[in-house]
Design a protein around this motif. Structure first.
Motif, PDB file in Angstrom:
ATOM      1  N   ARG A   1       5.553  20.320 -54.098  1.00  0.00           N
ATOM      2  CA  ARG A   1       6.384  21.404 -53.589  1.00  0.00           C
ATOM      3  C   ARG A   1       6.326  21.441 -52.069  1.00  0.00           C
ATOM      4  O   ARG A   1       5.266  21.511 -51.460  1.00  0.00           O
ATOM      5  CB  ARG A   1       5.854  22.715 -54.159  1.00  0.00           C
ATOM      6  CG  ARG A   1       6.515  23.963 -53.642  1.00  0.00           C
ATOM      7  CD  ARG A   1       5.795  25.156 -54.253  1.00  0.00           C
ATOM      8  NE  ARG A   1       6.462  26.395 -53.894  1.00  0.00           N
ATOM      9  CZ  ARG A   1       6.261  27.022 -52.743  1.00  0.00           C
ATOM     10  NH1 ARG A   1       5.433  26.526 -51.860  1.00  0.00           N
ATOM     11  NH2 ARG A   1       6.893  28.155 -52.486  1.00  0.00           N
TER      12      ARG A   1
ATOM     13  N   VAL B   1       3.380  21.311 -59.734  1.00  0.00           N
ATOM     14  CA  VAL B   1       4.834  21.387 -59.787  1.00  0.00           C
ATOM     15  C   VAL B   1       5.401  20.434 -58.741  1.00  0.00           C
ATOM     16  O   VAL B   1       4.975  20.450 -57.580  1.00  0.00           O
ATOM     17  CB  VAL B   1       5.327  22.821 -59.545  1.00  0.00           C
ATOM     18  CG1 VAL B   1       6.848  22.890 -59.613  1.00  0.00           C
ATOM     19  CG2 VAL B   1       4.711  23.770 -60.576  1.00  0.00           C
ATOM     20  N   TYR B   2       6.340  19.590 -59.164  1.00  0.00           N
ATOM     21  CA  TYR B   2       6.900  18.538 -58.311  1.00  0.00           C
ATOM     22  C   TYR B   2       8.373  18.819 -58.055  1.00  0.00           C
ATOM     23  O   TYR B   2       9.044  19.507 -58.827  1.00  0.00           O
ATOM     24  CB  TYR B   2       6.737  17.171 -58.981  1.00  0.00           C
ATOM     25  CG  TYR B   2       5.304  16.839 -59.311  1.00  0.00           C
ATOM     26  CD1 TYR B   2       4.458  16.282 -58.358  1.00  0.00           C
ATOM     27  CD2 TYR B   2       4.777  17.099 -60.573  1.00  0.00           C
ATOM     28  CE1 TYR B   2       3.134  15.989 -58.649  1.00  0.00           C
ATOM     29  CE2 TYR B   2       3.460  16.801 -60.883  1.00  0.00           C
ATOM     30  CZ  TYR B   2       2.633  16.246 -59.917  1.00  0.00           C
ATOM     31  OH  TYR B   2       1.323  15.965 -60.211  1.00  0.00           O
ATOM     32  N   TYR B   3       8.885  18.213 -56.982  1.00  0.00           N
ATOM     33  CA  TYR B   3      10.231  18.532 -56.528  1.00  0.00           C
ATOM     34  C   TYR B   3      10.983  17.287 -56.088  1.00  0.00           C
ATOM     35  O   TYR B   3      10.398  16.291 -55.669  1.00  0.00           O
ATOM     36  CB  TYR B   3      10.172  19.515 -55.342  1.00  0.00           C
ATOM     37  CG  TYR B   3       9.458  20.769 -55.713  1.00  0.00           C
ATOM     38  CD1 TYR B   3      10.150  21.870 -56.167  1.00  0.00           C
ATOM     39  CD2 TYR B   3       8.076  20.836 -55.674  1.00  0.00           C
ATOM     40  CE1 TYR B   3       9.490  23.014 -56.565  1.00  0.00           C
ATOM     41  CE2 TYR B   3       7.401  21.968 -56.070  1.00  0.00           C
ATOM     42  CZ  TYR B   3       8.125  23.056 -56.517  1.00  0.00           C
ATOM     43  OH  TYR B   3       7.451  24.174 -56.926  1.00  0.00           O
TER      44      TYR B   3
ATOM     45  N   LYS C   1      18.270  20.897 -55.618  1.00  0.00           N
ATOM     46  CA  LYS C   1      16.826  20.794 -55.589  1.00  0.00           C
ATOM     47  C   LYS C   1      16.340  21.126 -56.989  1.00  0.00           C
ATOM     48  O   LYS C   1      16.734  22.143 -57.555  1.00  0.00           O
ATOM     49  CB  LYS C   1      16.204  21.741 -54.563  1.00  0.00           C
ATOM     50  CG  LYS C   1      14.700  21.505 -54.369  1.00  0.00           C
ATOM     51  CD  LYS C   1      14.152  22.314 -53.208  1.00  0.00           C
ATOM     52  CE  LYS C   1      12.692  21.983 -52.950  1.00  0.00           C
ATOM     53  NZ  LYS C   1      12.132  22.747 -51.813  1.00  0.00           N
ATOM     54  N   THR C   2      15.510  20.261 -57.547  1.00  0.00           N
ATOM     55  CA  THR C   2      14.999  20.494 -58.902  1.00  0.00           C
ATOM     56  C   THR C   2      13.477  20.523 -58.880  1.00  0.00           C
ATOM     57  O   THR C   2      12.836  19.915 -58.020  1.00  0.00           O
ATOM     58  CB  THR C   2      15.472  19.396 -59.873  1.00  0.00           C
ATOM     59  OG1 THR C   2      15.103  18.109 -59.356  1.00  0.00           O
ATOM     60  CG2 THR C   2      16.981  19.432 -60.047  1.00  0.00           C
ATOM     61  N   SER C   3      12.904  21.250 -59.838  1.00  0.00           N
ATOM     62  CA  SER C   3      11.446  21.367 -59.935  1.00  0.00           C
ATOM     63  C   SER C   3      11.000  20.938 -61.325  1.00  0.00           C
ATOM     64  O   SER C   3      11.695  21.184 -62.319  1.00  0.00           O
ATOM     65  CB  SER C   3      10.996  22.804 -59.636  1.00  0.00           C
ATOM     66  OG  SER C   3      11.685  23.735 -60.439  1.00  0.00           O
ATOM     67  N   TRP C   4       9.802  20.323 -61.397  1.00  0.00           N
ATOM     68  CA  TRP C   4       9.338  19.674 -62.621  1.00  0.00           C
ATOM     69  C   TRP C   4       7.834  19.845 -62.805  1.00  0.00           C
ATOM     70  O   TRP C   4       7.088  19.997 -61.823  1.00  0.00           O
ATOM     71  CB  TRP C   4       9.639  18.174 -62.561  1.00  0.00           C
ATOM     72  CG  TRP C   4      11.069  17.844 -62.314  1.00  0.00           C
ATOM     73  CD1 TRP C   4      11.736  17.887 -61.111  1.00  0.00           C
ATOM     74  CD2 TRP C   4      12.030  17.424 -63.280  1.00  0.00           C
ATOM     75  NE1 TRP C   4      13.044  17.527 -61.282  1.00  0.00           N
ATOM     76  CE2 TRP C   4      13.257  17.227 -62.600  1.00  0.00           C
ATOM     77  CE3 TRP C   4      11.974  17.183 -64.656  1.00  0.00           C
ATOM     78  CZ2 TRP C   4      14.411  16.808 -63.250  1.00  0.00           C
ATOM     79  CZ3 TRP C   4      13.123  16.758 -65.301  1.00  0.00           C
ATOM     80  CH2 TRP C   4      14.315  16.580 -64.601  1.00  0.00           C
TER      81      TRP C   4
ATOM     82  N   SER D   1       9.711  28.757 -59.439  1.00  0.00           N
ATOM     83  CA  SER D   1       9.049  27.463 -59.248  1.00  0.00           C
ATOM     84  C   SER D   1       9.307  26.868 -57.874  1.00  0.00           C
ATOM     85  O   SER D   1       8.782  25.795 -57.565  1.00  0.00           O
ATOM     86  CB  SER D   1       9.522  26.471 -60.321  1.00  0.00           C
ATOM     87  OG  SER D   1      10.921  26.283 -60.249  1.00  0.00           O
ATOM     88  N   MET D   2      10.113  27.532 -57.033  1.00  0.00           N
ATOM     89  CA  MET D   2      10.434  26.973 -55.716  1.00  0.00           C
ATOM     90  C   MET D   2      10.094  27.937 -54.585  1.00  0.00           C
ATOM     91  O   MET D   2       9.256  27.644 -53.746  1.00  0.00           O
ATOM     92  CB  MET D   2      11.910  26.559 -55.672  1.00  0.00           C
ATOM     93  CG  MET D   2      12.260  25.487 -56.697  1.00  0.00           C
ATOM     94  SD  MET D   2      13.931  24.862 -56.484  1.00  0.00           S
ATOM     95  CE  MET D   2      14.306  24.330 -58.162  1.00  0.00           C
TER      96      MET D   2
END
Length: 567
Positions: free
Chosen positions: A142, A266-268, A326-329, A527-528
């Motif tokens: 993040r 959490v990855y982005y 932008k996506t979060s995973w 999540s962001m």
């Protein structure tokens, strides 16, 4: 009777098979539920014929391809048109990749028609990385939320005001420095604390430093003021550039790393579509002259001409205009029971986790990830500032209380129950506080626990349930809920896209960047913008600074001006 409206569930039961509604309700039996009794049928609810027309096949099918909204002919009727545009764009972006986008499985947003945008490199530069079929995307931790001058965001917990965290000047003698009332940088030798009042600062000669300076009369009402962090005897102190004192325990620098309850970081990733990518490359190389994001077919003509010089004859998504995502995973392991996700394989950073306070990066590895959030940003006719929308997985986190117009006017939203991915409790937690941060000033880069804490999951809540204060925005909440329920309830049973809700969308009236944002203008994804809730997209993405974005990350799109031209 005029003005009389049936409860929304009854209207839907006359349009859709009861089995479809029952299956959708079962899929949403826990998590952030979307109320089904929305009374606002005549405004933001999307008819079945319209939803069917979104699918390329002309009917709703399981995992069917949805076509993008026609942004060139956007109708611009507040507020529903903006929310409906956002919902359709999300369904399009998360559709399985068809042959026209390069095929090969996956979803459209990760197809060869899109580019990954690299993390910011030395000299504030980014590169466009073309997607290739079968090649895992490269995700990062993040990133800190950036302000309009590409500085990390700090939030005052007392009133929600945002600041930018500017570097603290250091003298040759390694002493912190602050500007005095005359605007001169002065070394700080020591500080005396005075309870909740600003500390008294002294220079190396023992003289008191007067640092409260007059404010700039030209500041806009919502302009984000810069702030600096000082440390005295292990205690953190924050001052604005005017010398204002902000108590450290009441402010949270948005530098935090987020970990979910399944112990996954959490990855982005940031992606742009072909229109955006070739537009940015053309403008930044000098091949295209433009002062705003494309709004029409005539605006797209030079972009297509430039793309042709790179071997691209046409865009499969030309009517979508410019899209930034932008996506979060999280890692797809030990996910909450009963929650289903869009997944993909990706390359992520790997860490030595043997020390609970410091995790140095040891390399990278391939993992299966589950998507937990998406920001959809796109230009449309009349809106060069773009529409900004946010989507959340229903199992992310509990929300604060809200009201909407359902079976009765102004009724409370339904109770929400876990398990949650980003919270260990059903009870909202205030404030949302980070436990650790990412330190990229050391080699190897590492995650470090905040003082007195350890690296681990954080309890998160959504402070603005539908993009505005929950109990004072009944009408707006109803509109967003109506779009969500009318669209998601029509998706085929088993369609993973039904597990993601739109929390709102925001824009500026008639594209005027000097006007305050409207719509659901306090959007923040759990999540962001986890540690900067609530927030306004246009507080940081300020088109009055630059309607595109410059090479320092200033302006509307923080990535635009930093993107290096394609070879």
């Amino acid at each position: 009777m005029p003005g009389h409206q049936l409860p929304f569930a009854k209207v839907l039961s006359r349009i859709f098979p009861l089995t479809v509604l029952a299956l959708w309700a079962a899929a949403c039996s826990h998590g952030s539920q979307v109320p089904s009794d929305v009374a606002n049928v005549t405004t933001c609810s999307v008819p079945s014929a319209t939803v069917a027309s979104w699918f390329k096949s002309g009917s709703v099918t399981l995992d069917g391809e949805v076509t993008p909204a026609d942004s060139i002919n956007f109708t611009n009727h507040p507020n529903c048109d903006f929310h409906v545009w956002s919902e359709r764009m999300f369904l399009w972006l998360t559709s399985p990749t068809p042959p026209s986008y390069g095929g090969g499985g996956g979803r459209i947003f990760a197809s060869p028609a899109f580019f990954d945008v690299s993390p910011e490199g030395p000299g504030q530069v980014r590169t466009l990385i073309a997607h290739k079929v079968g090649l895992p995307m490269n995700l990062t931790l993040r990133e800190a939320q950036k302000g309009p001058h590409e500085l990390p965001i700090v939030q005052d917990r007392r009133n929600g005001r945002l600041f930018e965290l500017a570097p603290t000047p250091i003298s040759e003698r390694k002493l912190q420095m602050i500007r005095n009332t005359a605007g001169e940088l002065v070394e700080i030798q020591r500080a005396e604390f005075n309870g909740d009042r600003p500390p008294t600062l002294f220079d190396p000669q023992g003289r008191k430093i007067d640092f409260l300076r007059p404010r700039d009369r030209n500041l806009k009402p919502r302009e984000i003021v810069q702030i600096q962090k000082f440390t005295f005897n292990g205690k953190i102190v924050l001052f604005s550039l005017f010398g204002d004192f902000l108590q450290a325990e009441q402010a949270e620098a948005d530098l935090g790393v987020l970990m979910a309850q399944n112990n996954s970081l959490v990855y982005y990733t940031i992606e742009v579509n072909d229109v955006y990518g070739y537009f940015a490359s053309g403008v930044n190389s000098g091949a295209i002259t433009a002062t705003h994001f494309p709004l029409s077919a005539s605006d797209e003509a030079p972009i297509l001409a430039y793309a042709a010089t790179k071997g691209v004859a046409s865009f499969p998504d030309a009517e979508a205009l410019a899209i930034e995502l932008k996506t979060s995973w999280v890692e797809a392991v030990n996910l909450p029971s009963g929650c289903n996700y869009i997944t993909m394989k990706a390359e992520i950073p790997d860490y030595d986790t043997s020390n609970s306070s410091v995790w140095p990066q040891t390399g990278t590895r391939i993992a299966t990830l589950a998507m937990v959030g998406m920001h959809v940003v796109g230009s449309t006719k009349v809106h060069p500032e773009m529409i900004w929308a946010t989507f959340e997985h229903i199992c992310n986190a509990p929300t604060t209380s809200y009201t909407y117009n359902g079976s009765s006017l102004g009724q409370s939203g339904p109770g929400e129950t876990g398990p949650w991915l980003l919270s260990s409790t059903d009870t909202p937690v205030t404030p949302v506080v980070s436990r650790m941060f990412y330190n990229n000033m050391v080699n190897p880069h590492q995650i470090e626990a905040n003082s007195g804490d350890t690296i681990g999951p954080t309890d998160v809540q959504r402070l603005m349930p539908w993009g505005l204060p929950g109990t004072s925005s009944t009408g707006s909440n109803t509109e967003v809920i109506a779009v969500n329920h009318s669209v998601l309830s029509q998706l085929a049973s088993g369609d993973l896209r039904a597990n993601y809700v739109m929390t709102g969308s925001t824009w500026q009236p008639n594209g005027n960047m000097n006007f305050p944002a409207v719509g659901t203008n306090q959007l923040a994804a759990t999540s962001m913008e986890t540690f900067a809730q609530p927030s306004n997209c246009f507080d940081c993405h300020d088109g009055t600074i630059n309607p595109l974005g410059d090479s320092s990350g200033n302006g509307l799109s923080h990535i635009f001006g930093e993107i290096q031209p394609l070879p």
